[in-house]
Design a protein around this motif. Structure first.
Motif, PDB file in Angstrom:
ATOM      1  N   GLN A  63       0.822  -1.203   0.000  1.00 51.77           N
ATOM      2  CA  GLN A  63       0.000   0.000   0.000  1.00 51.77           C
ATOM      3  C   GLN A  63       0.859   1.257   0.000  1.00 51.77           C
ATOM      4  O   GLN A  63       0.549   2.246  -0.674  1.00 51.77           O
ATOM      5  CB  GLN A  63      -0.941   0.010   1.207  1.00 51.77           C
ATOM      6  N   LEU A  64       1.963   1.222   0.739  1.00 46.80           N
ATOM      7  CA  LEU A  64       2.893   2.348   0.700  1.00 46.80           C
ATOM      8  C   LEU A  64       3.425   2.563  -0.709  1.00 46.80           C
ATOM      9  O   LEU A  64       3.533   3.697  -1.193  1.00 46.80           O
ATOM     10  CB  LEU A  64       4.050   2.109   1.664  1.00 46.80           C
ATOM     11  N   MET A  65       3.735   1.478  -1.396  1.00 42.23           N
ATOM     12  CA  MET A  65       4.240   1.580  -2.760  1.00 42.23           C
ATOM     13  C   MET A  65       3.211   2.226  -3.688  1.00 42.23           C
ATOM     14  O   MET A  65       3.572   2.952  -4.618  1.00 42.23           O
ATOM     15  CB  MET A  65       4.632   0.192  -3.273  1.00 42.23           C
ATOM     16  N   ARG A  66       1.934   1.986  -3.426  1.00 41.53           N
ATOM     17  CA  ARG A  66       0.882   2.602  -4.248  1.00 41.53           C
ATOM     18  C   ARG A  66       0.727   4.094  -3.948  1.00 41.53           C
ATOM     19  O   ARG A  66       0.347   4.874  -4.817  1.00 41.53           O
ATOM     20  CB  ARG A  66      -0.446   1.901  -3.986  1.00 41.53           C
ATOM     21  N   ASP A  67       1.014   4.475  -2.708  1.00 44.61           N
ATOM     22  CA  ASP A  67       0.688   5.828  -2.263  1.00 44.61           C
ATOM     23  C   ASP A  67       1.824   6.829  -2.428  1.00 44.61           C
ATOM     24  O   ASP A  67       1.582   8.037  -2.396  1.00 44.61           O
ATOM     25  CB  ASP A  67       0.260   5.797  -0.794  1.00 44.61           C
ATOM     26  N   VAL A  68       3.053   6.336  -2.577  1.00 46.23           N
ATOM     27  CA  VAL A  68       4.177   7.255  -2.708  1.00 46.23           C
ATOM     28  C   VAL A  68       4.362   7.673  -4.170  1.00 46.23           C
ATOM     29  O   VAL A  68       3.757   7.120  -5.086  1.00 46.23           O
ATOM     30  CB  VAL A  68       5.483   6.622  -2.175  1.00 46.23           C
ATOM     31  N   TRP A  69       5.219   8.652  -4.368  1.00 45.47           N
ATOM     32  CA  TRP A  69       5.529   9.131  -5.718  1.00 45.47           C
ATOM     33  C   TRP A  69       6.276   8.081  -6.521  1.00 45.47           C
ATOM     34  O   TRP A  69       6.020   7.866  -7.699  1.00 45.47           O
ATOM     35  CB  TRP A  69       6.362  10.415  -5.614  1.00 45.47           C
ATOM     36  N   ARG A  70       7.227   7.380  -5.864  1.00 43.83           N
ATOM     37  CA  ARG A  70       8.067   6.412  -6.568  1.00 43.83           C
ATOM     38  C   ARG A  70       8.546   5.358  -5.583  1.00 43.83           C
ATOM     39  O   ARG A  70       8.790   5.651  -4.410  1.00 43.83           O
ATOM     40  CB  ARG A  70       9.274   7.117  -7.179  1.00 43.83           C
ATOM     41  N   SER A  71       8.694   4.128  -6.034  1.00 46.92           N
ATOM     42  CA  SER A  71       9.243   3.081  -5.179  1.00 46.92           C
ATOM     43  C   SER A  71      10.252   2.252  -5.962  1.00 46.92           C
ATOM     44  O   SER A  71      10.047   1.954  -7.144  1.00 46.92           O
ATOM     45  CB  SER A  71       8.135   2.179  -4.621  1.00 46.92           C
ATOM     46  N   ARG A  72      11.340   1.900  -5.293  1.00 50.70           N
ATOM     47  CA  ARG A  72      12.391   1.073  -5.869  1.00 50.70           C
ATOM     48  C   ARG A  72      13.016   0.236  -4.765  1.00 50.70           C
ATOM     49  O   ARG A  72      13.038   0.628  -3.602  1.00 50.70           O
ATOM     50  CB  ARG A  72      13.480   1.921  -6.532  1.00 50.70           C
ATOM     51  N   ALA A  73      13.566  -0.927  -5.135  1.00 52.67           N
ATOM     52  CA  ALA A  73      14.270  -1.781  -4.179  1.00 52.67           C
ATOM     53  C   ALA A  73      15.750  -1.786  -4.540  1.00 52.67           C
ATOM     54  O   ALA A  73      16.223  -2.649  -5.265  1.00 52.67           O
ATOM     55  CB  ALA A  73      13.706  -3.196  -4.204  1.00 52.67           C
ATOM     56  N   TYR A  74      16.488  -0.782  -4.047  1.00 53.33           N
ATOM     57  CA  TYR A  74      17.914  -0.717  -4.346  1.00 53.33           C
ATOM     58  C   TYR A  74      18.710  -1.732  -3.531  1.00 53.33           C
ATOM     59  O   TYR A  74      19.731  -2.220  -3.974  1.00 53.33           O
ATOM     60  CB  TYR A  74      18.434   0.703  -4.112  1.00 53.33           C
ATOM     61  N   GLY A  75      18.266  -2.039  -2.329  1.00 51.77           N
ATOM     62  CA  GLY A  75      18.831  -3.148  -1.583  1.00 51.77           C
ATOM     63  C   GLY A  75      20.106  -2.859  -0.811  1.00 51.77           C
ATOM     64  O   GLY A  75      20.874  -1.955  -1.140  1.00 51.77           O
ATOM     65  N   ASP A  76      20.308  -3.654   0.240  1.00 50.95           N
ATOM     66  CA  ASP A  76      21.509  -3.631   1.061  1.00 50.95           C
ATOM     67  C   ASP A  76      21.803  -2.212   1.560  1.00 50.95           C
ATOM     68  O   ASP A  76      20.886  -1.478   1.924  1.00 50.95           O
ATOM     69  CB  ASP A  76      22.687  -4.232   0.283  1.00 50.95           C
ATOM     70  N   PHE A  77      23.059  -1.825   1.591  1.00 54.37           N
ATOM     71  CA  PHE A  77      23.463  -0.519   2.115  1.00 54.37           C
ATOM     72  C   PHE A  77      22.977   0.641   1.259  1.00 54.37           C
ATOM     73  O   PHE A  77      22.831   1.772   1.756  1.00 54.37           O
ATOM     74  CB  PHE A  77      25.003  -0.443   2.173  1.00 54.37           C
ATOM     75  N   TYR A  78      22.742   0.397  -0.038  1.00 55.29           N
ATOM     76  CA  TYR A  78      22.667   1.490  -0.995  1.00 55.29           C
ATOM     77  C   TYR A  78      21.465   2.407  -0.772  1.00 55.29           C
ATOM     78  O   TYR A  78      21.569   3.631  -0.883  1.00 55.29           O
ATOM     79  CB  TYR A  78      22.664   0.933  -2.409  1.00 55.29           C
ATOM     80  N   GLY A  79      20.314   1.829  -0.431  1.00 53.22           N
ATOM     81  CA  GLY A  79      19.142   2.654  -0.184  1.00 53.22           C
ATOM     82  C   GLY A  79      19.364   3.632   0.961  1.00 53.22           C
ATOM     83  O   GLY A  79      18.931   4.798   0.895  1.00 53.22           O
TER      84      GLY A  79
END
Length: 269
Positions: free
Chosen positions: A180-196
């Motif tokens: 639901q958060l992914m639907r409500d935000v402007w953009r979502s990505r899974a960069y993963g590990d430390f990088y996000g």
């Protein structure tokens, strides 16, 4: 300069040594990869990096404790409770597949509190670091680092949201809330590990969440995010990291309470 200036200089020296080993083994045709008891991969680079860091710390901080992902705990010899926490290669699955998003994570804890963190990602040509009270920085090395800071986004609809694997959130019973958060935000990505977390600290995204982490996964990240002006807690809103398994909610600050509320309790099974 902070009281941790000498420790920070040492952390960069440790990172330099780690980078020399890991970059030489990255995409090496003879890279050896084994499976640990939990079925996660470990490469010869992981173990070589941690051995080198342990050797350098034994020379330069012999009284400090050390916890490493590959070789476990070495208690502190001194009375002040200082302990280094090291993940020799965060993102080993990326490393062994030739994906350049991996890093060495180095933290210094006093008691349970991370007071210094450094993340070195040599395949990306970038390093991030912070010490308590001294701000957060990024750049190729200590001498040429520039200050970094989180974004000023205040509305979830304008936010860039980053998350770890969806299977982890499903196992934690919070997949519906994350979707639901992914639907409500402007953009979502899974960069993963430390990088996000590092992109958050730089203001390039606004939220990074993970349901399960070990101490060596998270200890170095906390000072960088918080010294950049962000907020870092576990899923219950308590301080991170803890001694055992951890969860992570890292935000630019203004969005933090809403993210905690939206993730909520695990769904009934």
């Amino acid at each position: 300069m902070t009281r941790y200036a000498d420790d920070l200089a040492l952390a960069h020296r440790l990172a330099d040594a780690a980078d020399a080993i890991s970059t030489a083994r990255f995409r090496a045709l003879d890279l050896r990869v084994d499976s640990k008891p939990d079925l996660t991969p470990v490469s010869d680079a992981d173990t070589a990096v941690e051995r080198e860091i342990r050797s350098l710390l034994a020379d330069h901080r012999p009284g400090d404790g050390l916890l490493g992902e590959e070789y476990g705990e070495q208690p502190a010899a001194g009375p002040d409770g200082r302990r280094w926490v090291v993940d020799p290669i965060d993102g080993t699955k990326n490393f062994v597949r030739g994906v350049p998003v991996w890093a060495t994570l180095i933290a210094l804890l006093e008691g349970d509190r991370p007071v210094l963190g450094l993340v070195s990602a040599p395949a990306l040509g970038r390093r991030w670091w912070a010490a308590l009270g001294g701000g957060a920085y990024a750049g190729p090395d200590l001498a040429s680092g520039a200050p970094i800071g989180v974004s000023g986004v205040t509305d979830l609809a304008d936010a860039s949201f980053c998350y770890s694997s969806l299977t982890g959130w499903e196992e934690a019973g919070r997949l519906d809330a994350v979707l639901q958060l992914m639907r409500d935000v402007w953009r979502s990505r899974a960069y993963g590990d430390f990088y996000g977390y590092m992109l958050l600290a730089e203001g390039a995204l606004d939220v990074m969440v993970e349901p399960e982490l070990s101490l060596w996964d998270v200890a170095a990240l906390v000072p960088i995010v918080t010294e950049a002006g962000g907020t870092f807690t576990d899923l219950s809103g308590g301080p991170a990291p803890a001694a055992g398994e951890n969860s992570a909610v890292a935000t630019n600050g203004p969005l933090h309470d809403e993210i905690l509320a939206r993730l909520g309790r695990p769904a009934e099974r």
